[in-house]
Design a protein around this motif. Structure first.
Motif, PDB file in Angstrom:
ATOM      1  N   UNK A 283       1.732  40.544  -5.146  1.00 55.40           N
ATOM      2  CA  UNK A 283       2.069  41.676  -4.274  1.00 55.40           C
ATOM      3  C   UNK A 283       3.249  41.290  -3.396  1.00 55.40           C
ATOM      4  N   UNK A 284       4.355  41.988  -3.547  1.00 53.34           N
ATOM      5  CA  UNK A 284       5.494  41.805  -2.645  1.00 53.34           C
ATOM      6  C   UNK A 284       5.189  42.523  -1.336  1.00 53.34           C
ATOM      7  N   UNK A 285       5.170  41.789  -0.224  1.00 46.85           N
ATOM      8  CA  UNK A 285       4.809  42.346   1.081  1.00 46.85           C
ATOM      9  C   UNK A 285       5.993  42.212   2.033  1.00 46.85           C
ATOM     10  N   UNK A 286       6.499  43.340   2.514  1.00 47.56           N
ATOM     11  CA  UNK A 286       7.559  43.297   3.523  1.00 47.56           C
ATOM     12  C   UNK A 286       7.011  42.633   4.783  1.00 47.56           C
ATOM     13  N   UNK A 287       7.738  41.660   5.303  1.00 46.89           N
ATOM     14  CA  UNK A 287       7.217  40.859   6.410  1.00 46.89           C
ATOM     15  C   UNK A 287       8.376  40.385   7.276  1.00 46.89           C
ATOM     16  N   UNK A 288       8.621  41.122   8.367  1.00 49.37           N
ATOM     17  CA  UNK A 288       9.602  40.710   9.372  1.00 49.37           C
ATOM     18  C   UNK A 288       9.327  41.515  10.629  1.00 49.37           C
ATOM     19  N   UNK A 289      10.247  41.522  11.583  1.00 43.86           N
ATOM     20  CA  UNK A 289      10.004  42.192  12.861  1.00 43.86           C
ATOM     21  C   UNK A 289       9.824  43.695  12.719  1.00 43.86           C
TER      22      UNK A 289
END
Length: 453
Positions: free
Chosen positions: A253-259
């Motif tokens: 699963x590609x998970x967007x992860x940033x501020x």
């Protein structure tokens, strides 16, 4: 093996100092060499991220309205695994929740009663003296199922103020386990969805160290540890727990992860991994795309409205997401849903082009608070489940949909009290999304029975 001990930090209302006391206890206990775990009652991403910064464990939540009993027990087991003490931070006021059904109102008191967790009541005494006594007495006597074992006085102005409040609490036959003095100093900044995220603080470690110092000076840590109760062993039905969990949307699963994308509930990622899924983070703000080896993409909520211009200019990210969606499912929650749309209007009224995988347009300039429990019934098969699946979660956002587009709706939505809210979200091909944050699947009757644990 000694059972981990557990205590709940609660208060009569929001803003009374629960998060400060919780973080102070976690930091101070850890400094003493104890292995600490933490969990937050109710829907919340931000406070558990602060817990995780101390514990180095997944941020976890317990919610008695959204989650059936076996899922609650499984999450509590995860919070208590390989630790000496678990601190449970209450949401809102201790007894705040929906009107019914009893035991599944979403109130922190439901969790305290279900697991037999003693309560440490934080009382903000600013602007009052002996009146704190009747408040403490009322909370201690309100429910036979909830045991208040001690009080922490918060925002105490002086030694005389402390003596007045302590004498009043003593008349309620409750011990005072500390008095946090009011003082100038660094406070955690806030924005429209609560505290600024833990990952955005440059001096979080120093601030937490100062909190541990304050706890050592002003809290009776030994008494608080003594008040914490051993967590009783519970039997968890793995079949029932699995039915309540949201299945992993893919194997990788590609998970967007940033501020801008950080609001992924910890129990989802934890249980997805336990089922063999791999989570592969990527940063849209850094113009990264979902990894080509992945077979699903999840865009969590967060603060894309604060980074709309940067996301609009991230052409590599947007093109990569569009290409990915031709083959594999892409789902967006809240902020992620906003980015899946055609455009996003920021607080200054400037419109920015988004991914265009769904046809809606959202605006942060035309702000309106949407807040509360939600039950969603899926209208078609997608990564969240089959058509007809009922999901429980919440909404918390200020953005509005200014253009709905022509996509098929994702789900029928109802408020926590059962009031119909109409359809929500959108679905087109392999792409789906809505403002709804999902916590669990629900059965026909999500009513807790503590005898089943």
């Amino acid at each position: 093996m000694t059972a981990p001990r557990v205590i709940m930090v609660a208060a009569p209302r929001s803003g009374g100092g629960k998060t400060t006391v919780t973080l102070a206890l976690l930091a101070a206990f850890q400094r003493r060499g104890l292995r600490v775990g933490a969990v937050k009652t109710g829907p919340d991403y931000i406070d558990p991220a602060f817990h995780a910064a101390i514990t180095n464990r997944p941020p976890l939540n317990l919610d008695s309205w959204c989650m059936p009993a076996d899922l609650l027990a499984g999450i509590m087991d995860a919070a208590a695994k390989d630790v000496d003490v678990v601190v449970v931070e209450s949401a809102m006021g201790l007894f705040d929740g929906l009107m019914a059904p009893e035991g599944a109102r979403g109130a922190p008191s439901d969790i305290a009663a279900l697991f037999g967790i003693p309560v440490l009541l934080v009382l903000d005494v600013s602007g009052q003296g002996q009146s704190v006594g009747p408040i403490a007495l009322g909370f201690a006597r309100w429910s036979d199922a909830v045991q208040v074992h001690g009080v922490v006085l918060n925002r105490v102005a002086s030694e005389r103020h402390e003596r007045l409040a302590c004498s009043a609490v003593a008349m309620a036959d409750l011990p005072v386990c500390g008095a946090l003095m009011r003082q100038k100093g660094e406070v955690l900044p806030e924005r429209h969805l609560g505290l600024v995220q833990a990952r955005e603080h440059g001096n979080l470690a120093g601030w937490l160290s100062d909190l541990a110092d304050k706890a050592e000076r002003e809290l009776d840590l030994d008494a608080i540890l003594e008040a914490a109760a051993p967590l009783a062993e519970r039997k968890v039905d793995p079949v029932s727990m699995s039915k309540a969990c949201i299945p992993p949307p893919g194997q990788r699963i590609a998970v967007a992860d940033d501020a801008a994308f950080s609001f992924l509930y910890g129990h989802l990622s934890l249980f997805w991994r336990q089922e063999g899924a791999e989570l592969v983070p990527f940063s849209p703000l850094a113009n990264q795309t979902p990894d080509a080896s992945c077979d699903a993409c999840w865009l969590p909520g967060g603060y894309p409205e604060l980074y709309a211009g940067q996301i609009a200019q991230a052409e590599h990210f947007k093109k990569g997401l569009q290409d990915f969606a031709l083959k594999y499912p892409v789902h967006g929650e809240c902020g992620g849903y906003m980015v899946l749309g055609r455009a996003l209007e920021d607080a200054q009224g400037q419109t920015h082009s988004m991914a265009g995988l769904l046809g809606h347009v959202t605006s942060f300039a035309r702000r309106k608070l949407h807040l509360g429990y939600r039950e969603a019934t899926l209208l078609a098969d997608n990564v969240l489940g089959c058509a007809g699946t009922r999901l429980r979660g919440h909404e918390f956002h200020y953005a509005t949909v200014t253009e709905t587009g022509s996509d098929a709706p994702l789900a029928d939505l109802a408020a926590g009290d059962g009031v119909a809210l109409g359809v929500c979200g959108g679905q087109r091909g392999l792409v789906s999304g809505s403002f709804f944050h999902v916590l669990a699947r629900c059965s026909n009757q999500n009513i807790l029975n503590s005898s089943s644990l």
